[in-house]
Design an enzyme around this catalytic site. Structure first.
Site, PDB file in Angstrom:
ATOM      1  N   GLU A   1       5.494  22.316 -15.417  1.00  0.00           N
ATOM      2  CA  GLU A   1       4.851  22.325 -13.947  1.00  0.00           C
ATOM      3  C   GLU A   1       5.491  22.897 -12.344  1.00  0.00           C
ATOM      4  O   GLU A   1       3.350  22.479 -12.068  1.00  0.00           O
ATOM      5  CB  GLU A   1       4.253  20.692 -13.534  1.00  0.00           C
ATOM      6  CG  GLU A   1       3.985  19.937 -15.049  1.00  0.00           C
ATOM      7  CD  GLU A   1       4.098  18.621 -14.819  1.00  0.00           C
ATOM      8  OE1 GLU A   1       4.800  17.713 -13.649  1.00  0.00           O
ATOM      9  OE2 GLU A   1       3.177  17.640 -15.932  1.00  0.00           O
TER      10      GLU A   1
ATOM     11  N   GLU B   1      21.575  17.667 -29.996  1.00  0.00           N
ATOM     12  CA  GLU B   1      22.254  17.173 -28.874  1.00  0.00           C
ATOM     13  C   GLU B   1      23.862  16.656 -28.940  1.00  0.00           C
ATOM     14  O   GLU B   1      24.544  16.626 -27.822  1.00  0.00           O
ATOM     15  CB  GLU B   1      21.074  15.849 -28.822  1.00  0.00           C
ATOM     16  CG  GLU B   1      21.799  15.067 -29.411  1.00  0.00           C
ATOM     17  CD  GLU B   1      21.988  13.408 -29.455  1.00  0.00           C
ATOM     18  OE1 GLU B   1      22.322  12.360 -29.260  1.00  0.00           O
ATOM     19  OE2 GLU B   1      19.829  13.391 -29.500  1.00  0.00           O
TER      20      GLU B   1
END
Length: 319
Positions: free
Chosen positions: A101, A132
């Site tokens: 963004e 992860e």
């Protein structure tokens, strides 16, 4: 003899992991909510809304540490350093979202703000098993983008124990980069590994262990602060106006004209003329109008002021 892949070794490993999870507030079970599935939708919504209302207070408790991390990040960014988020699952997705963004909002260049998620881009929509759990994967991902001492690396993990996030912070810190560890549990390994540890303790989730809820909201709030305030410090705004907005579609082009109008109070004709002269650059157009300079001069003044419009305006009035 016990090998890493033997049943007894796996049982021991699972036992250690369970002990870790048992110690985390984000994983805690809420007996008072054990009958939530028997409530009406409105009742569940009210409970959930009440839980969400506590998140802002948890973030507020960490504001001094958040501000210190942002000031350090902005100082690196002013010298050309990048802002890099690293996380897995929801935490990784939130980092990628925040990074994506920044270009349309603040006209950042390619690679200025980067979101790394364990397992790569595909992990944005599909779980990548085991990603992860790998510190080595984080090291490889940072190496792939050439992280240096000039950069800021923010590891994001609700539990504060995710190996990928910890590995990213440890590796970056070893290179001399600024490091921040954002988690939602006190005394986390991630915070301990980072120069700036931020622990926003939101408590047990409505659905036990579902850290996309309060923990995810807390992380989103903090990442909003990090990127937004860093960009404010870099001169990407004028007051609360997005003067570096990238007008890449009709809505943003209309927003660009409104921003110039708010900043200058000029007529539509003046605004259109200034934007034409500055090739649609909002900040430059404002300087043309308020500083009484032409497009090339506005560009020069802004370059000399490192993009800070207030400084460029002051220079235009004294030159």
């Amino acid at each position: 003899m016990t090998t890493p892949s033997s049943p007894s070794a796996r049982t021991s490993s699972y036992g250690e992991l369970r002990a870790q999870l048992d110690s985390l507030t984000t994983e805690a079970f809420r007996p008072d909510l054990a009958g939530i599935d028997q409530l009406t939708t409105l009742e569940i919504a009210r409970i959930m809304n009440g839980e969400d209302a506590t998140v802002a207070a948890a973030v507020a408790a960490q504001l001094p540490g958040i501000a210190a991390a942002i000031d350090a990040t902005a100082a690196r960014a002013a010298r050309g350093g990048r802002l890099i988020y690293a996380g897995a699952g929801t935490a990784g997705r939130l980092g990628v979202l925040d990074a994506s963004e920044c270009p349309p909002t603040f006209n950042t260049g390619p690679g200025e703000v980067i979101g790394l998620i364990a397992g790569g881009p595909g992990a944005m929509v599909t779980s990548v098993e085991g990603a992860e759990d790998s510190k080595e994967l984080a090291v490889a991902d940072l190496a792939a983008i050439g992280v240096t001492a000039a950069d800021t690396v923010i590891g994001v993990s609700a539990s504060g124990r995710t190996p990928y996030a910890i590995g990213a912070v440890e590796h970056a810190r070893g290179l001399g980069a600024l490091t921040v560890g954002l988690s939602c549990n006190a005394g986390s390994a991630l915070a301990a590994a980072a120069e700036h540890g931020i622990e926003v303790v939101v408590g047990p989730e409505l659905i036990s262990g579902s850290t996309r809820l309060k923990a995810g909201t807390a992380q989103k709030l903090v990442l909003n602060m990090v990127s937004t305030i860093t960009m404010i410090r870099r001169g990407k705004t004028y007051g609360n106006l997005m003067v570096d907005v990238r007008a890449s579609n009709d809505k943003l082009r209309a927003r660009a004209r409104r921003i110039v109008s708010f900043a200058t109070g000029a007529s539509d004709t003046e605004i259109e003329s200034a934007l034409r002269e500055t090739h649609g650059e909002v900040k430059n157009a404002i300087l043309v109008i308020l500083g009484g300079v032409d497009g090339p001069t506005a560009a020069t003044l802004l370059a000399r002021s490192d993009g800070h419009l207030r400084d460029a305006l002051m220079a235009s009035r004294t030159s």
